[in-house]
Design an enzyme around this catalytic site. Sequence first.
Site, mmCIF file in Angstrom:
data_model
loop_
_atom_site.group_PDB
_atom_site.id
_atom_site.type_symbol
_atom_site.label_atom_id
_atom_site.label_comp_id
_atom_site.label_asym_id
_atom_site.label_seq_id
_atom_site.Cartn_x
_atom_site.Cartn_y
_atom_site.Cartn_z
ATOM 1 N N LYS A 46 0.843 -1.198 0.000
ATOM 2 C CA LYS A 46 0.000 0.000 0.000
ATOM 3 C C LYS A 46 0.880 1.249 0.000
ATOM 4 O O LYS A 46 2.090 1.186 0.239
ATOM 5 C CB LYS A 46 -0.907 -0.012 1.235
ATOM 6 C CG LYS A 46 -0.157 0.019 2.565
ATOM 7 C CD LYS A 46 -1.105 -0.047 3.744
ATOM 8 C CE LYS A 46 -0.324 0.007 5.060
ATOM 9 N NZ LYS A 46 -1.215 -0.004 6.241
ATOM 10 N N ARG A 145 -9.975 0.286 14.829
ATOM 11 C CA ARG A 145 -9.736 0.987 13.568
ATOM 12 C C ARG A 145 -10.634 0.411 12.473
ATOM 13 O O ARG A 145 -11.536 1.078 11.991
ATOM 14 C CB ARG A 145 -8.252 0.898 13.168
ATOM 15 C CG ARG A 145 -7.919 1.710 11.928
ATOM 16 C CD ARG A 145 -6.440 1.647 11.594
ATOM 17 N NE ARG A 145 -5.999 0.322 11.164
ATOM 18 C CZ ARG A 145 -4.779 0.075 10.677
ATOM 19 N NH1 ARG A 145 -3.891 1.062 10.571
ATOM 20 N NH2 ARG A 145 -4.449 -1.147 10.312
ATOM 21 N N TYR A 267 13.691 30.357 7.541
ATOM 22 C CA TYR A 267 12.451 31.048 7.874
ATOM 23 C C TYR A 267 12.348 31.310 9.370
ATOM 24 O O TYR A 267 12.718 30.477 10.204
ATOM 25 C CB TYR A 267 11.247 30.195 7.449
ATOM 26 C CG TYR A 267 10.911 30.278 5.980
ATOM 27 C CD1 TYR A 267 10.535 31.478 5.384
ATOM 28 C CD2 TYR A 267 10.945 29.129 5.188
ATOM 29 C CE1 TYR A 267 10.213 31.540 4.039
ATOM 30 C CE2 TYR A 267 10.615 29.182 3.840
ATOM 31 C CZ TYR A 267 10.252 30.401 3.271
ATOM 32 O OH TYR A 267 9.932 30.452 1.937
ATOM 33 N N MET A 315 10.228 24.079 1.946
ATOM 34 C CA MET A 315 9.544 23.151 1.053
ATOM 35 C C MET A 315 10.512 22.454 0.105
ATOM 36 O O MET A 315 10.404 21.260 -0.145
ATOM 37 C CB MET A 315 8.475 23.883 0.235
ATOM 38 C CG MET A 315 7.675 22.967 -0.686
ATOM 39 S SD MET A 315 6.485 23.839 -1.720
ATOM 40 C CE MET A 315 5.341 24.445 -0.477
#
Length: 372
Positions: A46, A145, A267, A315
């Site tokens: 997955k 779950r 930043y 980023m």
Amino acid sequence: MDILSNPDCETTGPPGVLTIDLAALRRNYRHIAEMVAPARTAAVVKADAYGLGARTIAPVLYGEGCRDFFVAQYDEATSLRPSLPQDATLYVLNGLQPGVEADCAARDIVPVLNSLEQIGRWRSVAQLASRRLPALLQFDTGMSRLGMAAEEAEALATDPALLSGIDVRAIMSHLACADDAEDPHNAAQEQSMLRFEDMFPGVPVSFANSGGAFLGPNYRGALVRPGIALYGARPTDLPVRPMERVVTIEAAVVQTRIVPAGTAVGYAATHVTEGERRLATLALGYADGVLRSLSNRGAFYFDGVRLPILGRVSMDSTIIDISDLPAGTLKLGSLVEWIGPQQSIEDVAEDAGTIPYEILTSIGHRTLRRYR
């Protein structure tokens, strides 16, 4: 031999290189398969095989004898189906959203049914198709779950009409604390699973995930479902690392500079240099999986030297302190290690305050992927 997922990327200056050792992947699969035999060993692929490329990873594991592949979402199964021979079985862990049942049946994909509603929809498709359709039934043994509760299991066990037309290939559940062998929740879930087994005598059981495979035979059942262990992360708290490293990630240097004391870095100026430092800006950021939580905490490595991250991860870039390397060692295009022989994925996850799963599945697609 190296196989590039995008050969053109190598000539366009990739921001980093993700190397996936397919030989180590194969050995990890064989190690688990031999350990848990006579149980079968599936592969959880997955989330694009935990970020490593399911359409490459799954056929490699098929070549090692794997015939059972688990994904989470139905579209993952349909995307992967053309990459595997027809005798490979694809299972959808989250079951099916309304409206895709008929398509699923036509493609011979096997849903994991997690509720009476999903069972009812699958039963209706089987009746319309006039044939028995395969499925796994999932029961909740203590994770809250996915899966059905005990009273729902009792209803299925006592009323055969509820499973009319459904070929129940196995019942399954999922361990919540298998990475900690001493956690009492494991034994409690085992006892819950035994009660479900009693309700469905003779039906095969699938219980163990990566960590569960190492808990012993009581947790394995007929089909073991390793995921993270295949990809080289530590699946348990065992003192000896049982799996081989599969992933190496390196980042390319964009720029180097010398800054004086009192220089703000990144930043929000969360780091200010205390003395003159040599810095390098790398071409990987949080869009590439270098989590922002590594800001002022994590590190990269070069020739055994730890190069701490300074300031906030951006980023598309990360700033590291290279003052402990000889001047001129790194230049434009040099590669520094993020994950590999000098720093494990567990080390990175600990610095980030998370788990290896999140690190792997956060890797973006801008790096050059090299399958070795």
